[in-house]
Design an enzyme around this catalytic site. Structure first.
Site, PDB file in Angstrom:
ATOM      1  CB  CYS A   5      -6.007   4.323   2.331  1.00 38.97           C
ATOM      2  SG  CYS A   5      -7.414   5.176   1.606  1.00 38.97           S
ATOM      3  NE  ARG A  55      -1.496   0.660   0.664  1.00 41.45           N
ATOM      4  CZ  ARG A  55      -1.798  -0.413  -0.041  1.00 41.45           C
ATOM      5  NH1 ARG A  55      -0.857  -1.054  -0.670  1.00 41.45           N
ATOM      6  NH2 ARG A  55      -3.030  -0.857  -0.105  1.00 41.45           N
ATOM      7  CD1 TRP A  70      -4.929   8.735  -4.296  1.00 40.78           C
ATOM      8  CD2 TRP A  70      -6.223   6.953  -4.686  1.00 40.78           C
ATOM      9  NE1 TRP A  70      -5.158   8.659  -5.648  1.00 40.78           N
ATOM     10  CE2 TRP A  70      -5.943   7.577  -5.918  1.00 40.78           C
ATOM     11  CE3 TRP A  70      -7.015   5.813  -4.700  1.00 40.78           C
ATOM     12  CZ2 TRP A  70      -6.435   7.104  -7.122  1.00 40.78           C
ATOM     13  CZ3 TRP A  70      -7.501   5.343  -5.905  1.00 40.78           C
ATOM     14  CH2 TRP A  70      -7.200   5.988  -7.100  1.00 40.78           C
ATOM     15  CG  ASN A  88      -6.567   0.130   1.857  1.00 40.59           C
ATOM     16  OD1 ASN A  88      -7.038   0.836   0.963  1.00 40.59           O
ATOM     17  ND2 ASN A  88      -5.740  -0.867   1.611  1.00 40.59           N
ATOM     18  N   GLY A  89      -9.984   0.445   1.684  1.00 36.07           N
ATOM     19  CA  GLY A  89     -10.929  -0.387   0.944  1.00 36.07           C
ATOM     20  C   GLY A  89     -12.209   0.395   0.716  1.00 36.07           C
ATOM     21  CD  GLU A 139       5.033   0.016 -19.160  1.00 37.69           C
ATOM     22  OE1 GLU A 139       3.808  -0.016 -19.298  1.00 37.69           O
ATOM     23  OE2 GLU A 139       5.588   0.258 -18.058  1.00 37.69           O
ATOM     24  CE  LYS A 188       6.100   3.456 -16.057  1.00 38.73           C
ATOM     25  NZ  LYS A 188       5.433   2.194 -16.126  1.00 38.73           N
ATOM     26  CD  GLU A 222       2.764   5.400 -14.955  1.00 39.61           C
ATOM     27  OE1 GLU A 222       1.793   5.146 -14.245  1.00 39.61           O
ATOM     28  OE2 GLU A 222       3.535   4.515 -15.364  1.00 39.61           O
ATOM     29  CG  HIS A 253      -5.506   3.486 -41.208  1.00 41.09           C
ATOM     30  ND1 HIS A 253      -5.887   3.457 -42.527  1.00 41.09           N
ATOM     31  CD2 HIS A 253      -4.551   2.526 -41.080  1.00 41.09           C
ATOM     32  CE1 HIS A 253      -5.218   2.505 -43.166  1.00 41.09           C
ATOM     33  NE2 HIS A 253      -4.392   1.930 -42.297  1.00 41.09           N
ATOM     34  CE  LYS A 268       4.332   0.131  -7.035  1.00 38.18           C
ATOM     35  NZ  LYS A 268       4.756   0.319  -8.431  1.00 38.18           N
TER      36      LYS A 268
HETATM   37  C1  G6P Z   1      -1.624   1.238 -11.008  1.00 43.25           C
HETATM   38  C2  G6P Z   1      -0.162   1.627 -11.167  1.00 43.25           C
HETATM   39  C3  G6P Z   1       0.416   1.015 -12.445  1.00 43.25           C
HETATM   40  C4  G6P Z   1       0.221  -0.493 -12.434  1.00 43.25           C
HETATM   41  C5  G6P Z   1      -1.256  -0.851 -12.260  1.00 43.25           C
HETATM   42  C6  G6P Z   1      -1.456  -2.324 -12.031  1.00 43.25           C
HETATM   43  O1  G6P Z   1      -2.397   1.875 -11.947  1.00 43.25           O
HETATM   44  O2  G6P Z   1      -0.024   3.026 -11.203  1.00 43.25           O
HETATM   45  O3  G6P Z   1       1.811   1.304 -12.517  1.00 43.25           O
HETATM   46  O4  G6P Z   1       0.717  -1.031 -13.618  1.00 43.25           O
HETATM   47  O5  G6P Z   1      -1.795  -0.186 -11.114  1.00 43.25           O
HETATM   48  O6  G6P Z   1      -0.880  -2.668 -10.805  1.00 43.25           O
HETATM   49  P1  G6P Z   1      -0.566  -4.145 -10.374  1.00 43.25           P
HETATM   50  O7  G6P Z   1      -0.085  -4.033  -8.959  1.00 43.25           O
HETATM   51  O8  G6P Z   1      -1.838  -4.921 -10.484  1.00 43.25           O
HETATM   52  O9  G6P Z   1       0.492  -4.670 -11.295  1.00 43.25           O
END
Ligand code: G6P
Length: 609
Positions: free
Chosen positions: A2, A27, A76, A102-103, A482, A486, A489, A505, A604
């Protein structure tokens, strides 16, 4: 995860709180709320389910709430579905305390039953509500003493903003294992979950240590340590430009951040190359220690984990040290093997990801030396690691990381090359060649970004597909991982990444006429092998889009479309491949009209395990 904000000063608090929450919406964005206190100590709270805009409408942009002190929250959901009642702030039963959090309060069930026995009635399903009731329960005339007693009861992680009706000029802020900064203004002070939310108002910040209590009014910030002694803290200045927290003409933060990569990579790499040598000024790995390293662990989540895989391939190649890469959420639970001679590299853009923080602590517990690669200054991981190498990506707002990722990869190149030089495992000529390529990386990203049309066109061809496959070998496989992340997501298209040789396989059975396969064929050494895997999928009807280096132009004979990365050292190419795949994911999501900066169900920085 959050976002929280707080304000005390002379201005009307509510519009400022809403403005701060706008910047923190990444967030959490399933509900939001604010509480303001007027000079008479009356606390008024407004909450709304849904995007922040609902709360803005409900309060006429905050104009219909009086009061110059207040707290706010964007949520969130973790405990209890997103609805008006579960939204923060939570009020004590007597209405004298309001809390944003938050937490996670890990022992909230125990506390809830304690409070229920005392006759408290709970209205929400949240863990946070216990804090509001505990404040009421422990208050016997001294608010600081009461807050301290409550903190002593909590276990878990928290960043808190608290209003109390008898101190209408002041609000209280505390953090433990969740991010929170105090921003210092002129005749006004703020809190927020991150610095960009406040850059418009100040660039002077104070960081709180675990369980310190900050009493914040418009004119001063007084901080009490765990023994309730006043703690003098030196503010620090951040040179981030407030503009970097705005979209600056781009339709989305993600596209803006993709275009910020030349600068982000340059800022991360260049200050660390002096007189054709790598100088890691912010870390202290002595030659003696480096020579004693017998293994390296690399740990991260999401894209940071993928950066770690690139790091593994790279470090093993240039340093000849074994490297293990782990998802942070797995690391702790597999009884990892580590001691003083194992270096653990912890990667996190935010520096707050709960699993990554827990992995760092586990590594420390095992006496492994820890080196964090982090973007956010003063974040929890940065503070707890033995050494920190900051990526200088600037604030990243879009949930899907772009510049955060490429700067992490660049940082791992710096670390790997530094170790290789110290260990003397790299010939001088190769060292020089890689340094040169590292210096050119930023210009090469610029070149690649100058021609987005091809990627846009490809996105327009494939956005209707339900599944996509990504294949590659070696580092190209890490890039494929990666790229797939991308795409899925932000565009919600199912995407799977496979080592090119592994597809046959099992997963190749999913390939049918027209299945799009993105083949990363950058590595010259592995090209012939990758090419035969491309042929395998083509024979089954796949349409192949290749991302290749100029050395591998023969891929055109098999691929339907090919995107070429600018020339660079093959080991550094994954940074360039990543940019193409980011653009592809972005444009697919854009054609589909997705909410690119805030994809559904994602946050995020994930501060829960
Ligand atoms: C979330 C984000 C990802 C990110 C991951 C790790 O899942 O959506 O984009 O790679 O956290 O985040 P960090 O801040 O630890 O790199």
């Amino acid at each position: 995860m959050c976002g929280i904000v707080g304000y005390a000063g002379r201005r009307k608090a509510a519009p400022l709180l809403l403005d701060g929450l706008k910047k923190l919406e990444y967030r959490g964005y399933d509900s939001s709320g604010i509480a303001v206190e007027n000079a008479k100590g009356e606390i008024q709270a407004v909450k709304a389910k849904g995007r922040l805009i609902k709360l803005i409408e409900l309060t006429s942009g905050g104009e219909n709430l009086d009061g110059t002190v207040g707290i706010g929250h964007t949520r969130w959901a973790t405990h209890g579905e997103p609805n008006d009642v579960n939204s923060h702030p939570h009020l004590s039963e007597d209405g004298r305390f309001a809390v944003v959090h938050n937490g996670i309060i890990e022992n909230y069930l125990e506390l809830k039953s304690f409070l229920t026995d005392k006759g408290f009635k709970f209205v929400s399903q949240t863990d946070t509500e216990v804090i509001a009731h505990l404040l009421e329960y422990y208050f016997d005339g001294d608010v600081l003493d009461c807050i301290r007693k409550v903190l002593n009861k909590l276990s878990g992680s928290y960043a808190l903003g608290i209003l109390f009706n008898e101190t209408p000029d002041v609000f209280y802020a505390i953090r433990k294992d969740s991010p929170l900064v105090v921003g210092l203004g002129k005749d006004e002070n703020f809190i927020a979950s991150d610095m960009p939310a406040l850059l418009k108002h100040t660039r002077n910040f104070i960081l709180l240590s675990d369980d310190e209590i900050a009493c914040i009014s418009g004119t001063k910030v007084v901080i009490y340590n765990k023994n309730m002694e006043v703690e003098e803290k030196k503010p620090f200045f951040v040179d981030w430009d407030p503009e970097t927290a705005e979209k600056g003409g781009y339709p989305h933060f993600m596209l803006k951040e993709i275009h910020e990569q030349p600068k982000a990579v340059r800022d991360t790499v260049m200050p660390r190359i002096k007189d054709d040598k790598i100088v890691l000024y912010d870390i202290s790995l002595s030659a003696e220690y480096v020579k004693s390293i017998k293994k390296i662990n690399i740990v991260g989540c999401g894209s940071a984990y993928h950066a770690g895989i690139i790091g593994k391939y790279y470090i093993e190649r240039v340093c000849r040290i074994p490297v293990e890469t782990d998802f942070a959420s797995e690391f702790r639970y597999r009884s990892p093997i580590a001691d003083e001679r194992v270096l653990t590299i912890i990667i996190s853009q935010s520096g707050e990801t709960a699993d990554t923080l827990a992995a760092l602590r586990e590594a420390k517990r095992l006496k492994s030396r820890t080196l964090a690669v982090v973007n956010v200054l003063g974040s929890s991981i940065a503070r707890e690691a033995d050494d920190v190498l900051y990526t200088h990506a600037g604030p990243e707002i879009a949930v899907a990381t772009t510049k955060g990722y490429t700067t992490q990869v660049a940082a791992l190149y710096l670390i790997g090359l530094y170790l290789a030089k110290t260990l003397d495992t790299i010939p001088q000529s190769e060292y020089e060649e890689q340094l040169k390529s590292l210096k050119n990386l930023s210009d090469n990203i610029t070149k690649l970004l100058e021609k987005p049309e091809e990627t846009q066109y490809l996105a327009s061809l494939y956005y209707k597909n339900k599944d996509l496959f990504f294949i590659g070998r070696g580092m190209d496989y890490a890039s494929a991982l990666e790229g797939a992340l991308k795409l899925k997501e932000i565009s919600y298209i199912h995407a799977e990444a496979y080592p090119a040789g592994e597809l046959k396989h099992g997963t190749i059975s999913l390939i049918e006429n027209g299945s799009p396969v993105i083949a990363v064929a950058v590595d010259k050494r592995l090209f012939e092998k990758t090419l035969s895997n491309i042929k395998e999928v083509k024979t089954r009807g796949a349409k192949v889009i290749a991302v290749a280096s100029n050395e591998n132009r023969a891929v055109e004979n098999e691929a339907e479309h090919t995107l070429y990365i600018p020339d660079c050292h093959p080991l550094l190419a994954p940074v360039l491949t990543a940019v193409y795949l980011q653009l592809f994911g972005y444009y697919v999501a854009a054609v589909k009209g997705c909410d690119i900066d805030k994809p559904r169900n994602l946050a995020k920085s994930v501060t829960v395990e």
